[in-house]
Design a protein around this motif. Structure first.
Motif, short mmCIF file in Angstrom:
data_model
loop_
_atom_site.label_atom_id
_atom_site.label_comp_id
_atom_site.label_asym_id
_atom_site.label_seq_id
_atom_site.Cartn_x
_atom_site.Cartn_y
_atom_site.Cartn_z
N LYS A 48 23.51 -10.82 -7.69
CA LYS A 48 24.84 -11.62 -8.26
C LYS A 48 24.73 -13.09 -8.40
CE LYS A 48 29.84 -11.27 -8.68
NZ LYS A 48 31.18 -10.68 -7.98
N LEU A 49 23.90 -13.63 -7.35
CA LEU A 49 23.76 -15.20 -7.03
C LEU A 49 22.63 -15.39 -7.61
CD1 LEU A 49 25.54 -15.43 -3.57
CD2 LEU A 49 26.53 -15.71 -5.92
N LYS A 50 22.28 -16.61 -8.25
CA LYS A 50 21.46 -17.21 -8.91
C LYS A 50 20.24 -17.49 -8.07
CE LYS A 50 20.00 -21.35 -11.56
NZ LYS A 50 20.55 -22.35 -12.40
N LYS A 51 20.67 -18.23 -6.90
CA LYS A 51 19.55 -18.14 -5.69
C LYS A 51 18.85 -16.96 -5.41
CE LYS A 51 22.50 -17.75 -1.79
NZ LYS A 51 23.07 -18.67 -0.55
N ASN A 52 19.53 -15.79 -5.14
CA ASN A 52 18.84 -14.71 -4.79
C ASN A 52 17.85 -14.31 -5.93
OD1 ASN A 52 19.83 -14.81 -2.18
ND2 ASN A 52 21.78 -13.78 -3.01
N ARG A 53 18.60 -14.46 -7.19
CA ARG A 53 17.60 -14.02 -8.21
C ARG A 53 16.16 -14.72 -8.22
NH1 ARG A 53 22.64 -14.01 -10.99
NH2 ARG A 53 22.58 -16.10 -12.15
N LYS A 54 16.46 -15.98 -8.07
CA LYS A 54 15.21 -16.97 -7.92
C LYS A 54 14.36 -16.62 -7.01
CE LYS A 54 16.46 -19.92 -11.10
NZ LYS A 54 15.70 -19.83 -12.52
N LYS A 55 15.05 -16.13 -5.59
CA LYS A 55 14.24 -15.92 -4.55
C LYS A 55 13.38 -14.57 -4.70
CE LYS A 55 15.20 -14.38 0.28
NZ LYS A 55 16.36 -14.18 1.16
N PHE A 56 14.11 -13.32 -5.41
CA PHE A 56 13.48 -12.24 -5.36
C PHE A 56 12.73 -12.00 -6.77
CE2 PHE A 56 16.89 -11.10 -2.46
CZ PHE A 56 16.05 -10.78 -1.26
N LEU A 57 13.02 -12.72 -7.73
CA LEU A 57 12.58 -12.91 -9.20
C LEU A 57 13.02 -11.52 -10.04
CD1 LEU A 57 8.95 -14.50 -8.42
CD2 LEU A 57 10.87 -15.49 -9.61
N LEU A 58 14.14 -11.28 -9.83
CA LEU A 58 14.76 -10.11 -10.30
C LEU A 58 16.15 -10.27 -10.81
CD1 LEU A 58 13.76 -7.56 -7.30
CD2 LEU A 58 12.55 -7.64 -9.51
N PHE A 59 16.47 -9.42 -11.78
CA PHE A 59 18.12 -9.58 -12.23
C PHE A 59 18.42 -8.10 -12.69
CE2 PHE A 59 17.72 -9.19 -17.01
CZ PHE A 59 16.59 -9.30 -17.04
N VAL A 60 19.54 -7.92 -12.87
CA VAL A 60 20.25 -6.57 -13.01
C VAL A 60 20.78 -6.40 -14.50
CG1 VAL A 60 22.24 -5.14 -12.27
CG2 VAL A 60 20.82 -6.00 -10.61
N ALA A 61 20.53 -5.27 -15.05
CA ALA A 61 21.23 -4.94 -16.35
C ALA A 61 21.68 -3.64 -15.95
CB ALA A 61 19.94 -4.77 -17.37
N GLU A 62 22.87 -3.36 -16.75
CA GLU A 62 23.57 -2.09 -16.49
C GLU A 62 24.12 -1.42 -17.90
OE1 GLU A 62 26.32 -1.80 -13.27
OE2 GLU A 62 26.22 -4.05 -13.26
N GLY A 63 24.23 -0.13 -17.98
CA GLY A 63 24.23 0.53 -19.13
C GLY A 63 23.32 0.87 -19.96
N GLU A 64 23.23 2.04 -20.44
CA GLU A 64 22.17 2.91 -21.25
C GLU A 64 21.80 1.92 -22.40
OE1 GLU A 64 21.27 7.30 -22.80
OE2 GLU A 64 23.07 6.85 -21.44
N LYS A 65 22.72 1.48 -23.15
CA LYS A 65 22.43 0.79 -24.50
C LYS A 65 21.77 -0.42 -24.24
CE LYS A 65 25.27 0.71 -28.69
NZ LYS A 65 26.69 0.32 -29.10
N ASN A 66 22.32 -1.16 -23.16
CA ASN A 66 21.70 -2.43 -22.91
C ASN A 66 20.30 -2.36 -22.16
OD1 ASN A 66 21.37 -5.03 -21.98
ND2 ASN A 66 23.61 -5.15 -20.61
N ILE A 67 20.04 -1.39 -21.37
CA ILE A 67 18.94 -1.07 -20.77
C ILE A 67 17.78 -0.69 -21.52
CG2 ILE A 67 17.61 0.21 -18.81
CD1 ILE A 67 20.17 -0.05 -17.33
N LYS A 68 18.27 0.17 -22.50
CA LYS A 68 16.90 0.73 -23.58
C LYS A 68 16.31 -0.47 -24.36
CE LYS A 68 18.39 5.38 -24.74
NZ LYS A 68 19.29 6.34 -25.57
N GLU A 69 17.00 -1.57 -24.65
CA GLU A 69 16.63 -2.57 -25.36
C GLU A 69 15.24 -3.23 -24.58
OE1 GLU A 69 17.50 -3.66 -28.33
OE2 GLU A 69 19.53 -2.95 -28.58
N PHE A 70 15.34 -3.22 -23.42
CA PHE A 70 14.22 -3.83 -22.60
C PHE A 70 13.20 -3.13 -22.56
CE2 PHE A 70 18.40 -5.92 -20.93
CZ PHE A 70 17.65 -7.31 -20.81
N ILE A 71 13.07 -1.74 -22.97
CA ILE A 71 12.10 -0.88 -22.71
C ILE A 71 10.86 -1.27 -23.58
CG2 ILE A 71 11.05 1.39 -23.32
CD1 ILE A 71 13.53 2.61 -22.00
#
Lengths: 238, 238
Positions: B14-37
């Motif tokens: 949820k926090l930017k500093k942790n996204r930078k640390k782990f180099l990860l982020f979260v997306a939720e919901g079928e429609k949203n996630i499918k776009e990344f495939i």
């Protein structure tokens, strides 16, 4: 000072049924509240954590403001206002009609947009999110003091209107960039995920679309407030 | 199954500093996630409460999904994705530049808007809300898979650019309805309450405004995403 009962009553205004019961709604933040001062919407009570030079208010503690607020970061002032009776105006160049717009942020943005373009009437289907929902009031930034949101049977209203009816559809409408938008019209914007309902689509004379530049790629749709902004602006292109 | 440690790690995104640390982020919901495939953004892990036919996912209980989610109403699927390295593209007809846009909903809507109009590059000042903030990812509805948000020193970028620079100002700019928007340009949109910063204003060749119909009344400004929508659309009026 604020009594426990008052506190409970105001907090209950988060829900539409309680706003209808008490005929009250809440607006927060100095900028937002100031807009209502010269409007037809009447104040019931104003609470603040500091003395204000622009209005008389009941002083309350920051702790009580935290209990009252619907915001994550409470502002210094919260007003309880009387639910107005909105009137239909026939003077509008274009009237906006919302068919089940459900996101409070979208409705607030659209109210502010209409206010900018001098559109003072929005017809809302009964399933459209309530314009006195705290999140709508917040996003509309005081524009609710000048824009009338009339909740009604939009199918009946549209059928009885002699205005030209435009409807925003994602595909297969005439391009807004080639169509000249006519005055004395109504523009229908549909629900965020389902678009315009079938019974309403049947009444629409002119289906219009915002052409997608990224033909087979790109998003399925635009955000509803974004689409409303683009289309309403197009009525004012000279 | 999900371990306590994984759960903790994902929630921390949820926090930017942790996204930078782990180099990860979260997306939720079928429609949203499918776009990344089919995008260049890579998946790290996908969790779902039901078996999915479109992707392999780790099954977790609804209770664990409730713990993971950043949404009020969790969806059936949540993806953890690897932070991409966004690249600048020079092909864009117009590039958008955001000067401290702070509302996640606004940024998400603007990313979706750019995707619709085939604008694949957004220059963001370092104070602009992070595009991998869960609320931005949600509002952008998968468009983050196609639009590059480049966080940089926008003052330097603008100074070194040979594109024409438009800046949206509330008043005193040329009317967007009389100005012909030129291609090969950059459009600067400022902060929701403060507008464009002074140091950036100095670099702008063409100040443009959306004329307010309700001259001395009406709101002080439009919502930032609303204004961006109207102005970007104007680049495509033929």
């Amino acid at each position: 000072m604020i009594t426990k009962n008052e506190l409970k009553k105001i907090k209950s205004l988060k829900l539409k049924k309680n706003r209808k019961k008490f005929l009250l709604f809440v607006a927060e933040g100095e900028k937002n509240i100031k807009e209502f001062i010269n409007s037809e919407i009447q104040f019931y009570k104003i609470y603040s954590t500091v003395k204000l030079d622009w209005v008389n208010s009941t002083l309350i503690s920051e702790n009580n403001m935290k209990r009252l607020t619907f915001l994550r970061n409470p502002s210094k002032v919260l007003a309880v206002l009387k639910l107005p009776v909105f009137k239909n105006s026939h003077k509008n160049r274009v009237i906006l009609c919302l068919d089940n717009v459900s996101d409070p942020g979208n409705l607030g943005t659209i109210i502010r947009l209409c206010d900018w373009y001098g559109i003072n009437t929005i017809l809302c289907s009964s399933e459209t999110v309530d314009c006195f929902n705290p999140k709508v009031v917040q996003a509309s930034m005081g524009s609710l003091s000048r824009v009338n949101c009339i909740y009604c049977d939009i199918e009946k209203k549209l059928k009885n209107s002699n205005r030209l009816i435009y409807g925003a559809v994602i595909e297969k409408g005439a391009s807004i960039y080639s169509e000249k938008m006519e005055d004395n019209s109504i523009l229908v914007i549909g629900n965020e995920s389902k678009g315009i309902s079938n019974n309403i689509l049947k009444i629409i004379n002119n289906k219009i679309s915002i052409p997608k530049v990224t033909k087979n790629k790109g998003p399925e749709s635009l955000n509803a407030a974004s689409a409303a902004s683009i289309i309403i602006s197009n009525f004012f292109v000279s």
